[in-house]
Design a protein around this motif. Sequence first.
Motif, PDB file in Angstrom:
ATOM      1  N   ALA A  50      11.593   4.721  -0.926  1.00 40.10           N
ATOM      2  CA  ALA A  50      11.631   5.065   0.497  1.00 40.10           C
ATOM      3  C   ALA A  50      10.968   4.006   1.370  1.00 40.10           C
ATOM      4  O   ALA A  50      10.955   4.135   2.600  1.00 40.10           O
ATOM      5  N   GLY A  51      10.417   2.961   0.736  1.00 41.15           N
ATOM      6  CA  GLY A  51       9.756   1.912   1.502  1.00 41.15           C
ATOM      7  C   GLY A  51       8.352   2.272   1.948  1.00 41.15           C
ATOM      8  O   GLY A  51       7.742   1.534   2.734  1.00 41.15           O
ATOM      9  N   GLU A  52       7.811   3.371   1.455  1.00 42.42           N
ATOM     10  CA  GLU A  52       6.464   3.788   1.834  1.00 42.42           C
ATOM     11  C   GLU A  52       5.374   3.092   1.019  1.00 42.42           C
ATOM     12  O   GLU A  52       4.216   3.042   1.425  1.00 42.42           O
ATOM     13  N   LEU A  53       5.740   2.590  -0.139  1.00 38.56           N
ATOM     14  CA  LEU A  53       4.839   1.821  -0.992  1.00 38.56           C
ATOM     15  C   LEU A  53       5.559   0.565  -1.458  1.00 38.56           C
ATOM     16  O   LEU A  53       6.775   0.585  -1.687  1.00 38.56           O
ATOM     17  N   ALA A  54       4.790  -0.521  -1.618  1.00 40.23           N
ATOM     18  CA  ALA A  54       5.369  -1.729  -2.208  1.00 40.23           C
ATOM     19  C   ALA A  54       5.441  -1.589  -3.723  1.00 40.23           C
ATOM     20  O   ALA A  54       6.423  -1.993  -4.358  1.00 40.23           O
ATOM     21  N   GLY A  55       4.396  -1.014  -4.302  1.00 37.79           N
ATOM     22  CA  GLY A  55       4.345  -0.839  -5.737  1.00 37.79           C
ATOM     23  C   GLY A  55       3.177   0.045  -6.119  1.00 37.79           C
ATOM     24  O   GLY A  55       2.411   0.501  -5.265  1.00 37.79           O
ATOM     25  N   ALA A  56       3.032   0.288  -7.402  1.00 41.11           N
ATOM     26  CA  ALA A  56       1.956   1.142  -7.896  1.00 41.11           C
ATOM     27  C   ALA A  56       1.774   0.905  -9.380  1.00 41.11           C
ATOM     28  O   ALA A  56       2.718   0.551 -10.095  1.00 41.11           O
ATOM     29  N   LEU A 257      -3.084 -11.027  -7.869  1.00 41.97           N
ATOM     30  CA  LEU A 257      -3.717 -10.218  -6.823  1.00 41.97           C
ATOM     31  C   LEU A 257      -2.668  -9.512  -5.970  1.00 41.97           C
ATOM     32  O   LEU A 257      -1.780 -10.155  -5.397  1.00 41.97           O
ATOM     33  N   ALA A 258      -2.768  -8.187  -5.883  1.00 38.56           N
ATOM     34  CA  ALA A 258      -1.828  -7.407  -5.081  1.00 38.56           C
ATOM     35  C   ALA A 258      -2.088  -7.625  -3.594  1.00 38.56           C
ATOM     36  O   ALA A 258      -3.239  -7.640  -3.152  1.00 38.56           O
ATOM     37  N   SER A 259      -1.025  -7.794  -2.825  1.00 41.37           N
ATOM     38  CA  SER A 259      -1.153  -7.846  -1.368  1.00 41.37           C
ATOM     39  C   SER A 259      -1.488  -6.458  -0.844  1.00 41.37           C
ATOM     40  O   SER A 259      -1.281  -5.442  -1.524  1.00 41.37           O
ATOM     41  N   TYR A 260      -1.967  -6.415   0.386  1.00 39.43           N
ATOM     42  CA  TYR A 260      -2.457  -5.165   0.972  1.00 39.43           C
ATOM     43  C   TYR A 260      -1.679  -4.870   2.249  1.00 39.43           C
ATOM     44  O   TYR A 260      -1.471  -5.770   3.075  1.00 39.43           O
ATOM     45  N   TYR A 261      -1.244  -3.614   2.415  1.00 43.22           N
ATOM     46  CA  TYR A 261      -0.372  -3.232   3.516  1.00 43.22           C
ATOM     47  C   TYR A 261      -0.858  -1.965   4.209  1.00 43.22           C
ATOM     48  O   TYR A 261      -1.695  -1.230   3.691  1.00 43.22           O
ATOM     49  N   ARG A 262      -0.281  -1.719   5.366  1.00 41.76           N
ATOM     50  CA  ARG A 262      -0.384  -0.432   6.042  1.00 41.76           C
ATOM     51  C   ARG A 262       1.022  -0.027   6.456  1.00 41.76           C
ATOM     52  O   ARG A 262       1.946  -0.851   6.484  1.00 41.76           O
ATOM     53  N   GLY A 263       1.177   1.251   6.771  1.00 44.36           N
ATOM     54  CA  GLY A 263       2.473   1.711   7.211  1.00 44.36           C
ATOM     55  C   GLY A 263       2.867   1.116   8.555  1.00 44.36           C
ATOM     56  O   GLY A 263       2.031   0.983   9.458  1.00 44.36           O
ATOM     57  N   GLY A 264       4.138   0.739   8.709  1.00 44.00           N
ATOM     58  CA  GLY A 264       4.633   0.192   9.962  1.00 44.00           C
ATOM     59  C   GLY A 264       4.938   1.275  10.976  1.00 44.00           C
ATOM     60  O   GLY A 264       4.802   2.474  10.695  1.00 44.00           O
ATOM     61  N   GLU A 265       5.366   0.870  12.154  1.00 47.05           N
ATOM     62  CA  GLU A 265       5.679   1.835  13.203  1.00 47.05           C
ATOM     63  C   GLU A 265       6.873   2.694  12.836  1.00 47.05           C
ATOM     64  O   GLU A 265       6.950   3.856  13.235  1.00 47.05           O
ATOM     65  N   GLN A 266       7.831   2.133  12.109  1.00 50.56           N
ATOM     66  CA  GLN A 266       8.998   2.888  11.679  1.00 50.56           C
ATOM     67  C   GLN A 266       8.801   3.400  10.257  1.00 50.56           C
ATOM     68  O   GLN A 266       8.216   2.695   9.418  1.00 50.56           O
ATOM     69  N   PRO A 267       9.257   4.613   9.958  1.00 53.84           N
ATOM     70  CA  PRO A 267       9.140   5.129   8.593  1.00 53.84           C
ATOM     71  C   PRO A 267       9.785   4.177   7.597  1.00 53.84           C
ATOM     72  O   PRO A 267      10.820   3.561   7.876  1.00 53.84           O
ATOM     73  N   GLY A 268       9.170   4.044   6.450  1.00 52.76           N
ATOM     74  CA  GLY A 268       9.740   3.197   5.416  1.00 52.76           C
ATOM     75  C   GLY A 268       9.493   1.717   5.611  1.00 52.76           C
ATOM     76  O   GLY A 268      10.158   0.895   4.974  1.00 52.76           O
ATOM     77  N   THR A 269       8.533   1.360   6.464  1.00 54.84           N
ATOM     78  CA  THR A 269       8.197  -0.050   6.655  1.00 54.84           C
ATOM     79  C   THR A 269       6.722  -0.271   6.364  1.00 54.84           C
ATOM     80  O   THR A 269       5.900   0.634   6.546  1.00 54.84           O
ATOM     81  N   LEU A 270       6.407  -1.472   5.922  1.00 53.48           N
ATOM     82  CA  LEU A 270       5.036  -1.840   5.596  1.00 53.48           C
ATOM     83  C   LEU A 270       4.673  -3.143   6.292  1.00 53.48           C
ATOM     84  O   LEU A 270       5.510  -4.037   6.418  1.00 53.48           O
TER      85      LEU A 270
END
Length: 419
Positions: A50-56, A257-270
Motif C-alpha cells: 500500500a506504500g505505507e512502509l518501505a520495508g520491514a 543502513l536503512a533509510s528513514y521516512y515519514r508518511g507523505g501528505e497523500q496516502p501511500g506515500t513516504l
Amino acid sequence: MFRRALLVAVSMGVATLAGVAALTGGKPASALAQDPLEGVTAVLDKYIDAGELAGAVSLVYHRGEVQVSARGVQDLETGTPMARDTIFGLASMTKPITAVAVMMLVEEGKLDLDAPVDPWLPELAEPKVLSDPNGPLDQVYDAPRAVTPRDLLRYTMGLGFPEWAGIASEAPIAQEFAAMRRGDFTADEYMERLGALPLAFAPGERWVYHTPSMVAGVLIERASGMGLAEFFRTRIFEPLGMPDTGFWVPAAKRHRLASYYRGGEQPGTLVPVADNGTRYAAPPKFPSAGGGLVSTVDDYLRFGRMLLGRGELDGVRILSAASVDEMLTDQLPEEPERRFFLFEDFWRGAGFGLGLQITTEQSEGGPSVGSFWWHGATGVQWTADPQQDLIFLRFIQRGDVPRGFGAEYMQALYSAIRP
C-alpha cells in the motif's frame, strides 16, 4: 510520533516464510507453525504494497527457534532489498541497554541505586524545584531529597521532555528545553546547562521522560571511568555477541543502513526525513544514552534473550537474576497525575520498572502478564514474553507508524503463538 501504537503495539524483497529456515541456519521451525506465521508476513506485505512502509524485518524467537522475514526495501531510491542484517536506528530502544549498564555498576559497588548521584554528577547537587512547572524559573523551593540512580532509570528525577508531562510549550522550562535540543554539547557542557535549571518536579514525584537516560549515560562514564561507547562495547556488546550495535555505522557497513521516512501528505506515500549519507557516519561528540544506538534484529535478540534469561545468555552473565528482577518490578507511582505520559490512559494494563515497560494486565491478543519492552520512535519495536518463552522484534523505518499496523501485526503474531 510516540503514539501508543508506536510504543506499545506503543511504534529481502520477497523472501517467504518457507525460506526462513535457510535464514536461520537451516533449523526446523518446530516451535512455530509456518502456516499461521504467514499471517505476520501478510501484514508486512499489506502495508508495503500500500506504500505505507518501505520495508520491514520481523524476527520471532519462540522456545529456542528463530524465524525471520525481511520484506520490501531498505531504501526507496536505490531499491536495496531489505535484509536480515539491515541496520536500523534504535532510538529509545537504547534506553534498556543504558539501564542494564547502570545496574552493572550498581552490582560492582560503584553506584548505589538509592544514594545521591551528587559525587558523580555535582551539577545536580542541592537541586531546586519549580513552585509551578509552568511558572517562572526563579520561583523555586529546595528539593526534599537528592536525585538517585533509581530516579534516572525509572524517570523520576524531576526533569524530562516537558510537553509529554503536561507542561505547556510556552512555559519557561519548556522553552529552555527547546533551546537545549538545538544545542551541540559535550557531555560536560550538557550537564552544566542542565544543572543550571531547576527541576520541574521534586525527585520521585513524577514520571518524566527521556532526559534521565541522557543523564544516566554521563553517570555511567564518570562512575566507570570509560567512555559510554567503550563501556557498552566492551561490557555488553562484545560479551553478548552484538557486532553490529553501536553509536555509528562504519564505512564498510553503511550499505546496510536503512533509510528513514515519514508518511507523505497523500496516502501511500513516504518522504525521507534524514540524510543517509550523514546519519551515524561518525562517532558522536556526546553519545545519546537515550536514543543514539543502531543495531540489527539479531543483535538486539541477543540482548533480549539475556534479559529473558535473567541476566545470562549462553553461559555469559551480564547481570544477576536479582538485578533483572528489580528492573522488571513495576515502580510507577500509583496516582494517575504522577504517572501521566502523553495521554491519560497510556499506562492502562502496564507498569514501568527500571528502563523497561511491563505488562500488568493481558489484553486480548497481546503479550502475557510479565512481558517487557521499550520501543523506539524510528519505528523499531521489541517485546519479551517470559510466559511464552518468546521475543519478537519488528523493525520498520517509519516513526509515524501507519494506523492499524501495530495492532494487526500483534494479532497475527499471537494468533500463531496461541492458536
